[in-house]
Design an enzyme around this catalytic site. Sequence first.
Site, short mmCIF file in Angstrom:
data_model
loop_
_atom_site.label_atom_id
_atom_site.label_comp_id
_atom_site.label_asym_id
_atom_site.label_seq_id
_atom_site.Cartn_x
_atom_site.Cartn_y
_atom_site.Cartn_z
N GLN A 1 0.79 -1.23 0.00
CA GLN A 1 0.00 0.00 0.00
C GLN A 1 0.83 1.28 0.00
O GLN A 1 0.45 2.26 -0.63
CB GLN A 1 -0.93 -0.01 1.21
CG GLN A 1 -1.98 1.09 1.20
CD GLN A 1 -3.11 0.75 2.15
OE1 GLN A 1 -4.01 -0.02 1.81
NE2 GLN A 1 -3.07 1.29 3.34
N GLU B 1 -3.09 9.78 -0.74
CA GLU B 1 -2.22 10.42 0.25
C GLU B 1 -1.11 11.24 -0.39
O GLU B 1 -0.15 11.64 0.28
CB GLU B 1 -1.65 9.35 1.19
CG GLU B 1 -2.77 8.63 1.93
CD GLU B 1 -2.27 7.58 2.91
OE1 GLU B 1 -1.05 7.42 3.02
OE2 GLU B 1 -3.11 6.93 3.55
N ASP C 1 4.24 0.29 4.26
CA ASP C 1 2.98 -0.19 4.80
C ASP C 1 2.49 -1.26 3.84
O ASP C 1 2.02 -0.96 2.74
CB ASP C 1 1.95 0.93 4.92
CG ASP C 1 0.59 0.43 5.39
OD1 ASP C 1 0.48 -0.76 5.75
OD2 ASP C 1 -0.37 1.23 5.39
N GLU D 1 4.91 -1.86 8.28
CA GLU D 1 3.59 -1.78 8.90
C GLU D 1 2.68 -2.87 8.34
O GLU D 1 2.69 -3.12 7.14
CB GLU D 1 2.99 -0.40 8.63
CG GLU D 1 1.60 -0.19 9.18
CD GLU D 1 1.02 1.16 8.76
OE1 GLU D 1 -0.20 1.26 8.65
OE2 GLU D 1 1.82 2.10 8.53
N ASP E 1 -1.07 -1.84 12.65
CA ASP E 1 -2.17 -0.90 12.38
C ASP E 1 -3.48 -1.68 12.41
O ASP E 1 -4.18 -1.68 13.42
CB ASP E 1 -1.96 -0.21 11.03
CG ASP E 1 -3.13 0.69 10.65
OD1 ASP E 1 -3.92 1.06 11.55
OD2 ASP E 1 -3.28 1.04 9.46
N LYS F 1 -4.11 5.96 15.27
CA LYS F 1 -5.10 6.69 14.48
C LYS F 1 -6.27 7.02 15.40
O LYS F 1 -6.95 6.12 15.89
CB LYS F 1 -5.58 5.84 13.30
CG LYS F 1 -4.50 5.58 12.25
CD LYS F 1 -5.03 4.64 11.17
CE LYS F 1 -4.03 4.45 10.05
NZ LYS F 1 -4.48 3.44 9.06
N ARG G 1 -5.29 9.56 8.10
CA ARG G 1 -6.04 8.57 7.33
C ARG G 1 -6.00 8.97 5.86
O ARG G 1 -5.64 10.10 5.52
CB ARG G 1 -7.51 8.48 7.79
CG ARG G 1 -7.72 8.07 9.23
CD ARG G 1 -7.04 6.79 9.66
NE ARG G 1 -7.38 5.59 8.93
CZ ARG G 1 -8.20 4.63 9.36
NH1 ARG G 1 -8.78 4.75 10.55
NH2 ARG G 1 -8.42 3.54 8.66
N SER G 2 -6.40 8.05 5.00
CA SER G 2 -6.36 8.36 3.57
C SER G 2 -7.38 9.44 3.20
O SER G 2 -7.17 10.22 2.27
CB SER G 2 -6.59 7.10 2.74
OG SER G 2 -7.76 6.45 3.15
N LYS H 1 3.13 9.93 10.56
CA LYS H 1 2.85 9.45 9.20
C LYS H 1 1.68 10.28 8.68
O LYS H 1 0.55 10.13 9.15
CB LYS H 1 2.49 7.96 9.26
CG LYS H 1 2.17 7.34 7.93
CD LYS H 1 1.76 5.89 8.13
CE LYS H 1 1.26 5.28 6.85
NZ LYS H 1 0.71 3.93 7.06
#
Length: 432
Positions: free
Chosen positions: A168, A211, A248, A289, A316, A341, A370-371, A392
């Site tokens: 990702q 992102e 990630d 991640e 995560d 998060k 978050r995205s 991040k």
Amino acid sequence: MLSKVPATIEEIAAREILDSRGRPTIEAEVRLESGAHGIAQVPSGASTGSFEAHELRDGDPKRYDGKGVEKAVRNVTEKIAPVVEGLDAFDQMAVDQAMIDRDGTDNKKELGANAILGVSLATAKAAAAELAIPLYRYLGGPLANVLPVPMMNVINGGAHADNNVDFQEFMIMPVGAETFKEALRWGAEVFAVLGKVLKERKLLSGGVGDEGGYAPNLTSNQQALDILIEAIEQAGYKPGSQIALAMDIAASEFFKNGQYEYDGGSHSPQEFIDYQAKLVSQYPIVSIEDGLHEDDWESWKGLTTSLGTKTQLVGDDLMVTNPVRLQKSIDLGVANAILIKLNQIGTLSETLETISLATRHSYRSVISHRSGETEDTTIADLAVATRVGQIKTGSLCRSERVAKYNRLLRIEDELGDRAVYAPKIGLGPKHS
């Protein structure tokens, strides 16, 4: 930070706004009797762990394809406001607990974690405004002076992009910089060179991912790492000592029938662990991640045994900012870091509790966006307040990402000589 003089919450409001993907999200506003107020906007994820707190959506196909948040907005004004108005904004735990009690479920599905989190964060911002101090100082006190090393997501794949890359996120971490300002410049320069390299090779078919990272047409995950190394070197930096790599993997996204499907094939958990170990031996990767499925605990033990002493292994989807999931990881000796998060757990108090639990057991924490983001910069202040040393928050473009970096620049300026860049005191990623 508590004050002897209460800061009474007078009014709570909420509204439906848009996030960076053009989807609705909630904005909450808390106003105190003094007139001080705080506003918070809640992010939303694309790749979500199944154990996350519940994000309440309307489900009405005639509005925003069912993704509206008018129910959450009404819950703020009709259900949360009556139990929170009149409370002391300085008592964050009491405010958060009142909402948790009103919700009455394990995952906040009654009121919606998005509704609860909006009010929770807006309360902290209002309290900071009441004292006329920055949020990082309100939350962290005089020790809030550590600027985090950023994990900059410059190549997107998986659920964050429409391409053939399985993993990702491929990230760069300027671990060798002297200051956050210098780290940000290094990252921006590498990102610019990366864009040129990808365009020269005709590997870009579109813009950037959710992102802000490039979403190139690459043949493999390994090719992404090779191009990153090339971009770092062309920008004039040394891979590893100056700028390290992080990934990630988001392995839950391509786990099917007990196998991991990547690079065009199906592989056993052990084969996948060996593959990751090979990548770590070949590239300066300091952090991985979600290297395995969120419920593949036995394989996580194997991954931690294989790489846990040399690489930061971040949970995560595995931990979802939840102290119960984190404690299970600690008990099993799984991973060595947690991604934080806010909307995975749903309140500021529970987020701080999770970070504290991680710290007590020598697990690192990484504050994360978050995205689906907004211009809200709370996580920048949270990273400094908690001294976790890592953040991040996306790539070096798209204003909802850059807003967090710019907030950190301002904080570094405010701190002056007291500011410390995390890697200078050993607070970057845990690796050998």
